[in-house]
Design a protein around this motif. Sequence first.
Motif, PDB file in Angstrom:
ATOM      1  N   LEU A  89     -12.732 -13.316  25.155  1.00  0.00           N
ATOM      2  CA  LEU A  89     -11.649 -14.075  25.780  1.00  0.00           C
ATOM      3  C   LEU A  89     -10.537 -14.446  24.809  1.00  0.00           C
ATOM      4  O   LEU A  89      -9.427 -14.779  25.242  1.00  0.00           O
ATOM      5  N   VAL A  90     -10.799 -14.387  23.519  1.00  0.00           N
ATOM      6  CA  VAL A  90      -9.825 -14.861  22.530  1.00  0.00           C
ATOM      7  C   VAL A  90      -8.455 -14.213  22.683  1.00  0.00           C
ATOM      8  O   VAL A  90      -7.432 -14.917  22.717  1.00  0.00           O
ATOM      9  N   PRO A  91      -8.345 -12.886  22.799  1.00  0.00           N
ATOM     10  CA  PRO A  91      -7.009 -12.286  22.892  1.00  0.00           C
ATOM     11  C   PRO A  91      -6.245 -12.679  24.154  1.00  0.00           C
ATOM     12  O   PRO A  91      -5.024 -12.520  24.226  1.00  0.00           O
ATOM     13  N   LYS A  92      -6.954 -13.196  25.163  1.00  0.00           N
ATOM     14  CA  LYS A  92      -6.327 -13.518  26.442  1.00  0.00           C
ATOM     15  C   LYS A  92      -5.921 -14.992  26.562  1.00  0.00           C
ATOM     16  O   LYS A  92      -5.222 -15.355  27.512  1.00  0.00           O
ATOM     17  N   LEU A  93      -6.356 -15.823  25.641  1.00  0.00           N
ATOM     18  CA  LEU A  93      -6.198 -17.269  25.818  1.00  0.00           C
ATOM     19  C   LEU A  93      -4.748 -17.702  25.891  1.00  0.00           C
ATOM     20  O   LEU A  93      -4.403 -18.637  26.623  1.00  0.00           O
ATOM     21  N   THR A  94      -3.878 -17.060  25.119  1.00  0.00           N
ATOM     22  CA  THR A  94      -2.497 -17.530  25.058  1.00  0.00           C
ATOM     23  C   THR A  94      -1.694 -17.196  26.305  1.00  0.00           C
ATOM     24  O   THR A  94      -0.648 -17.811  26.549  1.00  0.00           O
ATOM     25  N   GLY A  95      -2.159 -16.260  27.117  1.00  0.00           N
ATOM     26  CA  GLY A  95      -1.365 -15.853  28.263  1.00  0.00           C
ATOM     27  C   GLY A  95      -2.041 -15.982  29.598  1.00  0.00           C
ATOM     28  O   GLY A  95      -1.440 -15.665  30.625  1.00  0.00           O
ATOM     29  N   SER A  96      -3.287 -16.459  29.635  1.00  0.00           N
ATOM     30  CA  SER A  96      -4.036 -16.463  30.885  1.00  0.00           C
ATOM     31  C   SER A  96      -4.743 -17.789  31.106  1.00  0.00           C
ATOM     32  O   SER A  96      -5.639 -18.167  30.342  1.00  0.00           O
ATOM     33  N   ALA A  97      -4.355 -18.480  32.179  1.00  0.00           N
ATOM     34  CA  ALA A  97      -5.046 -19.715  32.546  1.00  0.00           C
ATOM     35  C   ALA A  97      -6.491 -19.424  32.940  1.00  0.00           C
ATOM     36  O   ALA A  97      -7.388 -20.235  32.677  1.00  0.00           O
ATOM     37  N   GLN A  98      -6.735 -18.275  33.565  1.00  0.00           N
ATOM     38  CA  GLN A  98      -8.097 -17.912  33.942  1.00  0.00           C
ATOM     39  C   GLN A  98      -8.971 -17.729  32.705  1.00  0.00           C
ATOM     40  O   GLN A  98     -10.133 -18.150  32.684  1.00  0.00           O
ATOM     41  N   ALA A  99      -8.421 -17.115  31.657  1.00  0.00           N
ATOM     42  CA  ALA A  99      -9.187 -16.938  30.417  1.00  0.00           C
ATOM     43  C   ALA A  99      -9.511 -18.292  29.793  1.00  0.00           C
ATOM     44  O   ALA A  99     -10.619 -18.497  29.289  1.00  0.00           O
ATOM     45  N   ARG A 100      -8.549 -19.215  29.834  1.00  0.00           N
ATOM     46  CA  ARG A 100      -8.805 -20.541  29.281  1.00  0.00           C
ATOM     47  C   ARG A 100      -9.891 -21.254  30.081  1.00  0.00           C
ATOM     48  O   ARG A 100     -10.751 -21.941  29.526  1.00  0.00           O
ATOM     49  N   ARG A 101      -9.861 -21.086  31.394  1.00  0.00           N
ATOM     50  CA  ARG A 101     -10.897 -21.685  32.238  1.00  0.00           C
ATOM     51  C   ARG A 101     -12.269 -21.107  31.896  1.00  0.00           C
ATOM     52  O   ARG A 101     -13.254 -21.843  31.747  1.00  0.00           O
ATOM     53  N   GLU A 102     -12.353 -19.796  31.779  1.00  0.00           N
ATOM     54  CA  GLU A 102     -13.635 -19.164  31.470  1.00  0.00           C
ATOM     55  C   GLU A 102     -14.124 -19.565  30.084  1.00  0.00           C
ATOM     56  O   GLU A 102     -15.338 -19.757  29.871  1.00  0.00           O
ATOM     57  N   PHE A 103     -13.208 -19.689  29.139  1.00  0.00           N
ATOM     58  CA  PHE A 103     -13.570 -20.106  27.781  1.00  0.00           C
ATOM     59  C   PHE A 103     -14.171 -21.505  27.811  1.00  0.00           C
ATOM     60  O   PHE A 103     -15.237 -21.759  27.220  1.00  0.00           O
ATOM     61  N   LEU A 104     -13.504 -22.415  28.506  1.00  0.00           N
ATOM     62  CA  LEU A 104     -14.005 -23.790  28.578  1.00  0.00           C
ATOM     63  C   LEU A 104     -15.325 -23.845  29.337  1.00  0.00           C
ATOM     64  O   LEU A 104     -16.244 -24.579  28.940  1.00  0.00           O
ATOM     65  N   ASP A 105     -15.456 -23.081  30.409  1.00  0.00           N
ATOM     66  CA  ASP A 105     -16.716 -23.068  31.156  1.00  0.00           C
ATOM     67  C   ASP A 105     -17.880 -22.635  30.267  1.00  0.00           C
ATOM     68  O   ASP A 105     -18.981 -23.191  30.337  1.00  0.00           O
ATOM     69  N   ALA A 106     -17.640 -21.628  29.425  1.00  0.00           N
ATOM     70  CA  ALA A 106     -18.703 -21.154  28.535  1.00  0.00           C
ATOM     71  C   ALA A 106     -19.096 -22.232  27.523  1.00  0.00           C
ATOM     72  O   ALA A 106     -20.277 -22.377  27.190  1.00  0.00           O
ATOM     73  N   LEU A 107     -18.115 -22.983  27.024  1.00  0.00           N
ATOM     74  CA  LEU A 107     -18.425 -24.072  26.101  1.00  0.00           C
ATOM     75  C   LEU A 107     -19.164 -25.197  26.811  1.00  0.00           C
ATOM     76  O   LEU A 107     -20.094 -25.801  26.256  1.00  0.00           O
ATOM     77  N   ARG A 108     -18.753 -25.494  28.043  1.00  0.00           N
ATOM     78  CA  ARG A 108     -19.385 -26.593  28.782  1.00  0.00           C
ATOM     79  C   ARG A 108     -20.869 -26.358  29.022  1.00  0.00           C
ATOM     80  O   ARG A 108     -21.649 -27.315  29.123  1.00  0.00           O
ATOM     81  N   GLU A 109     -21.260 -25.111  29.131  1.00  0.00           N
ATOM     82  CA  GLU A 109     -22.660 -24.793  29.418  1.00  0.00           C
ATOM     83  C   GLU A 109     -23.609 -25.299  28.340  1.00  0.00           C
ATOM     84  O   GLU A 109     -24.801 -25.483  28.606  1.00  0.00           O
ATOM     85  N   GLN A 110     -23.098 -25.511  27.129  1.00  0.00           N
ATOM     86  CA  GLN A 110     -23.998 -25.916  26.043  1.00  0.00           C
ATOM     87  C   GLN A 110     -23.860 -27.390  25.672  1.00  0.00           C
ATOM     88  O   GLN A 110     -24.501 -27.847  24.723  1.00  0.00           O
ATOM     89  N   VAL A 111     -23.055 -28.164  26.408  1.00  0.00           N
ATOM     90  CA  VAL A 111     -22.867 -29.579  26.071  1.00  0.00           C
ATOM     91  C   VAL A 111     -23.952 -30.417  26.726  1.00  0.00           C
ATOM     92  O   VAL A 111     -24.032 -30.465  27.955  1.00  0.00           O
ATOM     93  N   PRO A 112     -24.802 -31.103  25.955  1.00  0.00           N
ATOM     94  CA  PRO A 112     -25.781 -32.013  26.561  1.00  0.00           C
ATOM     95  C   PRO A 112     -25.041 -33.179  27.216  1.00  0.00           C
ATOM     96  O   PRO A 112     -24.058 -33.691  26.685  1.00  0.00           O
ATOM     97  N   THR A 113     -25.513 -33.603  28.367  1.00  0.00           N
ATOM     98  CA  THR A 113     -24.848 -34.698  29.079  1.00  0.00           C
ATOM     99  C   THR A 113     -25.442 -36.049  28.763  1.00  0.00           C
ATOM    100  O   THR A 113     -24.889 -37.073  29.137  1.00  0.00           O
ATOM    101  N   ALA A 114     -26.571 -36.088  28.062  1.00  0.00           N
ATOM    102  CA  ALA A 114     -27.189 -37.363  27.685  1.00  0.00           C
ATOM    103  C   ALA A 114     -27.949 -37.150  26.392  1.00  0.00           C
ATOM    104  O   ALA A 114     -28.494 -36.074  26.150  1.00  0.00           O
ATOM    105  N   PRO A 115     -28.004 -38.175  25.523  1.00  0.00           N
ATOM    106  CA  PRO A 115     -28.721 -38.022  24.259  1.00  0.00           C
ATOM    107  C   PRO A 115     -30.221 -37.970  24.468  1.00  0.00           C
ATOM    108  O   PRO A 115     -30.735 -38.502  25.455  1.00  0.00           O
ATOM    109  N   ALA A 116     -30.913 -37.316  23.542  1.00  0.00           N
ATOM    110  CA  ALA A 116     -32.366 -37.315  23.587  1.00  0.00           C
ATOM    111  C   ALA A 116     -32.866 -38.740  23.468  1.00  0.00           C
ATOM    112  O   ALA A 116     -32.443 -39.491  22.601  1.00  0.00           O
TER     113      ALA A 116
END
Length: 463
Positions: free
Chosen positions: A129-156
């Motif tokens: 997705l990196v080459p597409k980030l500067t020109g595509s809102a969809q690429a930015r959305r997909e990039f953020l979605d991929a990062l969100r998948e690994q964010v814990p929502t509560a501490p252990a």
Amino acid sequence: MRFPYAEVEIESTGAIHDENQRRAASDLVAATGPTDVLVLCHGWNNDIPQARRLYLRLTDNMAAVRPAVPSAASRSLVVIGVLWPSIRWSDEDEVAGGGAGFGDEAAALTDAIAERIEDPTRAARLARLVPKLTGSAQARREFLDALREQVPTAPARLTSEVGAEDSGAEGRRASGSGAEDSGAEDSGAEVDEDPPPAALLAGDPEEVFAEAGGPEVDFGLPERSGGAAGFDVGPPEQRSAGGAAGFGFGLDDVLRRARGLLNITTYYTMKDRAGQVGSGGIAALLSALATTAPQARLHLAGHSFGARAVSAAAVRHPSLHSCTLLQAAFSHHAFAANFNGRGENGFFRPLLASRRLTGPMLITHTVNDRAVGLAYAAASRLARHAGAGLGDENDPYGGLGRNGALKTPEVVQPGGELLDVGGVYHFQAGRVHNLRADSFVRSHGDVGGQQTAYALLGAINSA
């Protein structure tokens, strides 16, 4: 290594990787019969040799300054180094700004993805997705979605766990060593004092990119008009148009913000992992060491995310002498009582409220630590707390490594300084000493010098 030394590896789940290592550490303590055992925990690295270099430099400097520490000659020390799979979350060149052109920024983002994303499938997805980030809102959305998948929502969770003695009012008060009685403030529940901002988890991707800020954050500038922390985000119809122009910043800035988002999601991933490593493997190691050598005083010292790991371990253990947090990469409210005015306490409040420390807690902090400040500035923008003091003591999102412990009754006032070798400390049992380290700690990773070693050794040898 100038002290008897053993290593114990801990997995990301908190399990001790090899029980033979734990037994070897216990055997070393049993064979040497020390008066003190120091458990060291790195952070911010993904490289075991880097962790070992930190341990070697710090302990060599402890040995070098030992003659200057009163009573040190009469005591003996064993060092246990913890090794765990942490991820490097903010490089020095990123904090300084970096990236002279599009190719440089794209390469820096691609390299950061390879270094920080452990799942190879997700890493490949982000890199594409990196080459597409500067020109595509969809690429930015997909990039953020991929990062969100690994964010814990509560501490252990640390425990229910902290021990039965914590449930009564007496066990939840400040120690009787001169700290102001925190009274009813300590009767509140411990909560996550810096959860992931809602925008990071579910906000509009275009707004999240705009508000995340870049690695060149200037903490001294006042808030400007027009969007979070002075960035002109533009109206919604521009933001959804798909081009970078709608952001109000250039092409490189989109990539810098992508790196900023990568940093902040890495931060929350490591925050969660450090809690598991501490409350699992390090706590188990402490129990084994205490059983092997009940006469020895136990000490913890951690750097960056390792400071959070040792704090999680300390909450689980019934008695420690000292705890030293070197440029800690977690909230300045982590030990606070009623930090938000709603009766809620910081996540690690029980460590102080239940009198677990028979000696001092030391916390080094400095404005020079832009790595800690950077992550919290990004979190603050996403939480819409942006203002003149991004990451400082007035920011709800602020770090121990930047500001020291705040709203914590046990903190000794006025705050102290990290002293040069030969300086006189007056450490107090059960109290927190915020040591401003501007003169000797130049960056987040600069924690192995003689001044730091001198303070740590002073805490270990304190009465």
